[in-house]
Design an enzyme around this catalytic site. Structure first.
Site, PDB file in Angstrom:
ATOM      1  N   ARG A  28      37.423  32.939  43.150  1.00  0.00           N
ATOM      2  CA  ARG A  28      36.633  31.950  42.412  1.00  0.00           C
ATOM      3  C   ARG A  28      36.948  30.569  42.974  1.00  0.00           C
ATOM      4  NH1 ARG A  28      39.064  35.456  38.657  1.00  0.00           N
ATOM      5  NH2 ARG A  28      37.604  36.690  37.402  1.00  0.00           N
ATOM      6  N   LYS A  40      42.144  33.997  36.030  1.00  0.00           N
ATOM      7  CA  LYS A  40      41.938  33.668  34.622  1.00  0.00           C
ATOM      8  C   LYS A  40      43.127  34.113  33.784  1.00  0.00           C
ATOM      9  CE  LYS A  40      36.882  33.756  34.479  1.00  0.00           C
ATOM     10  NZ  LYS A  40      35.698  34.386  33.856  1.00  0.00           N
ATOM     11  N   HIS A  73      29.785  30.559  42.172  1.00  0.00           N
ATOM     12  CA  HIS A  73      30.120  31.969  42.399  1.00  0.00           C
ATOM     13  C   HIS A  73      29.274  32.634  43.481  1.00  0.00           C
ATOM     14  CE1 HIS A  73      33.189  32.165  39.569  1.00  0.00           C
ATOM     15  NE2 HIS A  73      32.814  33.161  38.807  1.00  0.00           N
ATOM     16  N   ARG A  84      31.306  34.381  46.130  1.00  0.00           N
ATOM     17  CA  ARG A  84      32.039  35.478  45.490  1.00  0.00           C
ATOM     18  C   ARG A  84      31.104  36.672  45.279  1.00  0.00           C
ATOM     19  NH1 ARG A  84      36.482  36.652  42.112  1.00  0.00           N
ATOM     20  NH2 ARG A  84      36.014  37.591  40.096  1.00  0.00           N
ATOM     21  N   HIS A  89      38.812  41.634  38.260  1.00  0.00           N
ATOM     22  CA  HIS A  89      38.096  42.007  37.043  1.00  0.00           C
ATOM     23  C   HIS A  89      38.949  42.968  36.224  1.00  0.00           C
ATOM     24  CE1 HIS A  89      33.868  41.190  38.954  1.00  0.00           C
ATOM     25  NE2 HIS A  89      34.432  40.092  38.500  1.00  0.00           N
ATOM     26  N   TYR A 111      27.194  44.506  40.538  1.00  0.00           N
ATOM     27  CA  TYR A 111      26.847  44.378  41.954  1.00  0.00           C
ATOM     28  C   TYR A 111      26.190  45.641  42.497  1.00  0.00           C
ATOM     29  CZ  TYR A 111      29.802  40.282  41.577  1.00  0.00           C
ATOM     30  OH  TYR A 111      30.331  39.099  41.187  1.00  0.00           O
TER      31      TYR A 111
END
Length: 310
Positions: A153, A177, A252, A255, A278, A287
């Site tokens: 990110r 995160k 993003h 990414r 994730h 995706y």
């Protein structure tokens, strides 16, 4: 943030301390919570409420209705509901409220938009677009190489420190995160451009810094300080515009492109999940919708009768 009384203030302060110090949320996430809860508090004021313990499920339904009527986007409404739900869950867990009015209240549905991605030629042109004969151009090239090589990110990129890159093992430490760390592989090409930037560009930025001290962060602005994610976003958009990419570019984009190209190349989705950081594989699965050819190839390769699929 307009609040109703000292009781709301003290309980919200406890909640935000919990989010910041125990959950480890980023400043951007805290600002989102603040925005969501301001709407909620303002709504409670309109209802004449003076305590969280007075809130009923009907009050929550009225709040959600007001968000829909205000024209707020569906995803923003769902996020606001999640913020309110987490607040009430916290209050009950700390014995600050006996009842959670959000229990059994259905969460508003979100619209899951497919992310915009660049073609292989577009990402190659974008990466090669900076003028590497200038200090900023060399830095930009190194950043673009890193973004596409690792799928980080933008907010993670600006927080990379020099010590996070272990060149001899081709790995990069990323702080994601919730202050979670992960180790991702990084290509020789990206490392080569990073080293080029460190030798021929980064030192120039440090000299401009008034304190002449090394801030430890790998990628620096022209004043020798830490880059902001907004400045990186602007840099990416500027280079994309210069080479004629008309797609809507956002933080993003690279990414998303990284993940999509890996899956198109046959990468295992769980490996991609790990590299992207994730926690839920469902987030990575979006995706797969971008490349129907990949899904078909998996079926043809692994299903006993897959070769008959047309």
């Amino acid at each position: 943030m307009r609040l109703l009384n000292a009781k709301f203030d003290s309980q919200l302060d406890l909640f935000f301390e919990f989010l910041k110090f125990e959950k480890g949320l980023s400043d951007n996430s805290l600002l989102s919570y603040q925005s969501d809860l301001k709407r909620y508090i303002d709504h409670l004021a309109d209802l004449g409420k003076s305590s969280f313990t007075e809130i009923t499920r009907d009050d929550l339904r009225k709040f959600l209705k007001s968000l829909f009527e205000s024209g707020l986007k569906q995803n923003s409404i769902a996020r606001s509901f999640s913020s309110v739900k987490n607040l009430h869950k916290f209050l009950v867990s700390r014995n600050l409220s006996e009842v959670d009015p959000t229990i059994n209240l259905e969460r508003p549905k979100t619209l899951r938009k497919l992310p915009e991605v660049l073609t292989k030629k577009e990402i190659q042109d974008l990466i090669e677009s900076p003028n590497v004969n200038t200090p900023t151009g060399l830095r930009d090239r190194a950043m673009l190489e890193t973004l596409y090589a690792t799928g980080t990110r933008v907010s993670e990129l600006v927080n990379i420190k020099c010590r996070d890159l272990i060149s001899n093992e081709n790995i990069l430490r990323i702080r994601g995160k919730g202050s979670k760390e992960r180790i991702v592989p990084i290509s020789d090409i990206a490392i080569e451009w990073i080293n080029n930037y460190k030798i021929n560009s980064r030192q120039n930025f440090i000299k401009i810094n008034a304190s002449h001290s090394d801030p430890e962060y790998l990628f620096l602005n022209t004043r020798g300080g830490k880059l902001s994610r907004v400045s990186v976003w602007r840099m990416i958009r500027a280079h994309a515009k210069n080479i004629g990419i008309e797609k809507k570019i956002h933080p993003h984009t690279i990414r998303h492109t990284f993940a999509t190209h890996l899956l198109e190349g046959g990468a295992d989705i769980r490996a991609v999940q790990e590299m992207l950081g994730h926690s839920d594989i469902g987030t990575t699965q979006i995706y797969l919708h971008l490349d129907k050819g990949y899904l078909k190839s998996v079926l043809e390769k692994y299903h006993p009768r897959g070769k008959y699929v047309q």
